[in-house]
Each structure stands twice: as structure tokens, then as C-alpha cells.
Design a protein around this motif. Sequence first.
Motif, mmCIF file in Angstrom:
data_model
loop_
_atom_site.group_PDB
_atom_site.id
_atom_site.type_symbol
_atom_site.label_atom_id
_atom_site.label_comp_id
_atom_site.label_asym_id
_atom_site.label_seq_id
_atom_site.Cartn_x
_atom_site.Cartn_y
_atom_site.Cartn_z
ATOM 1 N N HIS A 1 0.837 -1.199 0.000
ATOM 2 C CA HIS A 1 0.000 0.000 0.000
ATOM 3 C C HIS A 1 0.875 1.254 0.000
ATOM 4 N N TYR A 2 1.865 1.279 0.893
ATOM 5 C CA TYR A 2 2.765 2.428 0.967
ATOM 6 C C TYR A 2 3.597 2.538 -0.309
ATOM 7 N N ILE A 3 4.090 1.412 -0.787
ATOM 8 C CA ILE A 3 4.926 1.428 -1.995
ATOM 9 C C ILE A 3 4.155 2.014 -3.162
ATOM 10 N N GLU A 4 2.935 1.531 -3.385
ATOM 11 C CA GLU A 4 2.133 2.041 -4.502
ATOM 12 C C GLU A 4 1.865 3.538 -4.343
ATOM 13 N N LYS A 5 1.466 3.955 -3.165
ATOM 14 C CA LYS A 5 1.155 5.368 -2.936
ATOM 15 C C LYS A 5 2.369 6.246 -3.232
ATOM 16 N N THR A 6 3.516 5.872 -2.696
ATOM 17 C CA THR A 6 4.721 6.685 -2.865
ATOM 18 C C THR A 6 5.213 6.669 -4.304
ATOM 19 N N LEU A 7 5.140 5.509 -4.932
ATOM 20 C CA LEU A 7 5.596 5.416 -6.317
ATOM 21 C C LEU A 7 4.712 6.232 -7.255
ATOM 22 N N LEU A 8 3.416 6.204 -7.026
ATOM 23 C CA LEU A 8 2.516 7.015 -7.852
ATOM 24 C C LEU A 8 2.760 8.505 -7.638
ATOM 25 N N GLU A 9 3.139 8.875 -6.433
ATOM 26 C CA GLU A 9 3.503 10.265 -6.184
ATOM 27 C C GLU A 9 4.764 10.636 -6.967
ATOM 28 N N ASN A 10 5.734 9.748 -6.984
ATOM 29 C CA ASN A 10 6.957 9.989 -7.768
ATOM 30 C C ASN A 10 6.639 10.110 -9.255
ATOM 31 N N THR A 11 5.753 9.245 -9.733
ATOM 32 C CA THR A 11 5.370 9.268 -11.146
ATOM 33 C C THR A 11 4.695 10.591 -11.498
ATOM 34 N N ALA A 12 3.738 11.011 -10.689
ATOM 35 C CA ALA A 12 3.035 12.265 -10.945
ATOM 36 C C ALA A 12 3.990 13.451 -10.888
ATOM 37 N N TYR A 13 4.923 13.408 -9.956
ATOM 38 C CA TYR A 13 5.899 14.494 -9.827
ATOM 39 C C TYR A 13 6.765 14.590 -11.087
ATOM 40 N N LEU A 14 7.237 13.457 -11.565
ATOM 41 C CA LEU A 14 8.063 13.443 -12.771
ATOM 42 C C LEU A 14 7.292 13.958 -13.979
ATOM 43 N N ILE A 15 6.073 13.498 -14.143
ATOM 44 C CA ILE A 15 5.266 13.936 -15.287
ATOM 45 C C ILE A 15 5.059 15.445 -15.248
ATOM 46 N N ASP A 16 4.761 15.959 -14.070
ATOM 47 C CA ASP A 16 4.549 17.398 -13.917
ATOM 48 C C ASP A 16 5.814 18.180 -14.267
ATOM 49 N N LYS A 17 6.958 17.735 -13.788
ATOM 50 C CA LYS A 17 8.220 18.422 -14.056
ATOM 51 C C LYS A 17 8.615 18.333 -15.525
ATOM 52 N N LEU A 18 8.401 17.168 -16.128
ATOM 53 C CA LEU A 18 8.759 16.986 -17.539
ATOM 54 C C LEU A 18 7.877 17.838 -18.452
ATOM 55 N N GLN A 19 6.603 17.930 -18.119
ATOM 56 C CA GLN A 19 5.698 18.725 -18.934
ATOM 57 C C GLN A 19 6.059 20.210 -18.922
ATOM 58 N N ALA A 20 6.800 20.618 -17.894
ATOM 59 C CA ALA A 20 7.206 22.023 -17.791
ATOM 60 C C ALA A 20 8.481 22.320 -18.570
ATOM 61 N N VAL A 21 9.129 21.287 -19.098
ATOM 62 C CA VAL A 21 10.371 21.476 -19.855
ATOM 63 C C VAL A 21 10.047 21.691 -21.328
ATOM 64 N N LYS A 22 10.524 22.777 -21.886
ATOM 65 C CA LYS A 22 10.258 23.103 -23.276
ATOM 66 C C LYS A 22 10.865 22.045 -24.201
ATOM 67 N N GLY A 23 10.068 21.591 -25.161
ATOM 68 C CA GLY A 23 10.553 20.627 -26.139
ATOM 69 C C GLY A 23 10.366 19.180 -25.759
ATOM 70 N N ILE A 24 9.775 18.931 -24.602
ATOM 71 C CA ILE A 24 9.551 17.551 -24.159
ATOM 72 C C ILE A 24 8.070 17.200 -24.274
ATOM 73 N N SER A 25 7.801 16.037 -24.832
ATOM 74 C CA SER A 25 6.435 15.517 -24.883
ATOM 75 C C SER A 25 6.390 14.215 -24.103
ATOM 76 N N VAL A 26 5.502 14.154 -23.130
ATOM 77 C CA VAL A 26 5.372 12.968 -22.285
ATOM 78 C C VAL A 26 4.520 11.933 -23.011
ATOM 79 N N ILE A 27 5.030 10.720 -23.123
ATOM 80 C CA ILE A 27 4.339 9.627 -23.818
ATOM 81 C C ILE A 27 3.389 8.894 -22.882
ATOM 82 N N THR A 28 3.770 8.781 -21.621
ATOM 83 C CA THR A 28 2.926 8.106 -20.642
ATOM 84 C C THR A 28 1.582 8.827 -20.527
ATOM 85 N N PRO A 29 0.464 8.093 -20.523
ATOM 86 C CA PRO A 29 -0.841 8.735 -20.403
ATOM 87 C C PRO A 29 -0.912 9.662 -19.193
ATOM 88 N N VAL A 30 -1.604 10.777 -19.353
ATOM 89 C CA VAL A 30 -1.656 11.766 -18.268
ATOM 90 C C VAL A 30 -2.656 11.385 -17.177
#
Length: 376
Positions: free
Chosen positions: A284-313
Amino acid sequence: MLNEQLIADEFPLQPDLVYLNHAAVAPWPARTTTAVIRFAEENSRYGATRYTDWMATETRLRGQVQRLINAPSIDDIALLKNTSEAISVVACGLDWHRGDNVVSSDEEFPSNRIAWQAQSGVEFREVSLQAEDPEAALIAACDEHTRVLTISSVQYASGRRLDLARLGQFCRSNRILFCVDAIQSLGAIQLDVQAIQADFVMADGHKWLLGPEGIAVFYCRAPLREQLKLHQFGWHMVEAMGNYDEKDWQPARSARRFECGSANMTGIYALSASLSLLEEVSLHYIEKTLLENTAYLIDKLQAVKGISVITPVAPSAHAGIVSFRVTDQDPVQVHRRLLENNIICACRGGAIRFSPHFYTPVKKLDKAIEILNLNI
């Protein structure tokens, strides 16, 4: 909050490394390294004198796996070499009829494609997951001749996570076998084989389970075990295992029937140690924390000019993989520059793939984004 000292003790990675490659091969926890060293030292000093302890560790691992996936019984668990072997046990074991078909996606890792394509007279249907409702697309591709729907719980290149419960319900209602390649979710996302109504589930130990290569777990629903024709035979897969004088042998009633010979005992000790950590931390903790890491990465990557995130939003489609492309840049070259800066990641499906785990600190994710910005 998880004990930070536990994380520091269990994952003594080199401080200059940003390890974002758990979807490929994960580093071992310290307790796993210790378990393997102790087993090796015991072997070198005593040989097989303590073989009964080895067998007890094997039984313990089956119990750990049973709890991990909520299998009905320890008898449902086989310990094989890898996911490919487990998929082949199913694909080569079914009694196929000309005109049968297998439904899957066009994003599968080769292991969940080749074994099915190798079956003579069987059509392998690859469904695009780019639709607004990928589960509906898979369901629509099934018909009265569909024997198996086989799918990865999480796609290895895009990181797309599917609604397994929805697919499993459809398959059970329509008497279609449901096979799940769980290598990219087991150990990262909670999985209940009964809740998703899976018939077969398989996964290697060396990714999100934090174990070694060369050992995999295979779940086979009890009523189906005897329906799979066996193609490997040996002393370990018989019901009267250990009775070497038995001439009138029978396959084991349990899933051990799929294990033809001597087990990978070193791998068993290692994987059991790794699973003890996952149990201590809790999925339960692993899934929660990992999903937080995933969301954080997606948010940061989307803010970088020239990057398109392939993983579904959509958060419901997230697991531990985040894949992206850099506009007008060769992903192989981008990947090379990241590796040169100790950002350990992968290049898959024409994209860069980041795959942190639950223990990956945010400061490491920030470091990856910083290095990425400097190298694109």
C-alpha cells in the motif's frame, strides 16, 4: 513516513547515481545481498548439509508470493526461470484448435507476443491502445473464437497501466482465458489475482520486486493446471518428489508440476529477502509513494520546453514508468548523454524511460530533470 534510516541502510547506492531504471533491472536491497552472501558462505563450508533449510526457504518464498498476489493457495505458485518461460508454459500447454485467436495489444514486450505467434494455426490479434478507451478496444477485438486475452499489466515502453479488473470480468463472463504479464507492476502496484479474475499471472523478480534475474513467479488458477499440457519433465515436477525409486510417476497436483528440475536456490534466497522488505514496507505504501513519484516526474517533464510525455496523463493509467521524447532529438543520443551524467534510465519505444521506485528521493528526481535540461 517511512523510516529514512531503513531506506539509507537498504539502498546504499553510489551517491552520484540517479537510478531510474527499475523497469529494466533493479538494484538489490542490502538484506538481499546479505542473504546471498550467507547462502554462498554456508554452501562453501557445509555443502548441502542444511538442505532442509533450503527447502524451508523455498516454501517460505511461495507463501510470500501467495500473499503478494492474494492467490487462494500456496499450491497455485510455481517458481520458474523468467516471465518468458511462464508465458510459454501457457501458450504451449493449451490445446489449440485451428481458427482460435489470441487478443493482445500492439505495445507488448516480445515475450508476450512471440510465444503466442509460435502456435500453429492460431491468430494473434494486436490491438492499438491509443484509443480513448483501450480496454474497450481489447474487448471489442474478442469474438467466439478467442481463447486467450493476454496483456501486460503495465506497458514496458509507454508506462500505460490497464484496468485489469474490467478485462478479467469480461473474460470470465465470456469463458476467455485471462493471462497477465505483470512484470512491470508486481512489486510496484498492488495486484490481487482473485479480484482481477486472472487465470495466469507471471513476473520476473529482477524489476520492481528488487530481486535477481533468473527467477520468476507464475500463478496458475487451480482448475486450469491439469489443462496445460506439460513439455518439460524431471524429478522435481512429480507428485512423489524425493521418491527416486517411484516408477509409476504422476505430475504434481500443485503448480510445482511446471518446475521440471532443481530450483534456483540462490535466486530463491535472494527473492525471499527482497520480498521481506516489500512486506515490511507494505505494498500500500509502496504504490502510494511510487505514484507520487510518477506524478511528480510527469509534472516536471511537462514544464520542460521541447519535451512531450508519452505516458498517459490520467492518474488511473499510471504505474512506475514515465516515458518522454525530446523534440527533434535522437532519443538514443539523449539517453547516452543522460547515462554519461549518471542518470541511469532506458531508451524504449523511441522514447526515454524513467522508472524510479518507492525509495527514490525527490531530490534525485529533481537532479534528473536538471541534467536533462542541460543536455537537450
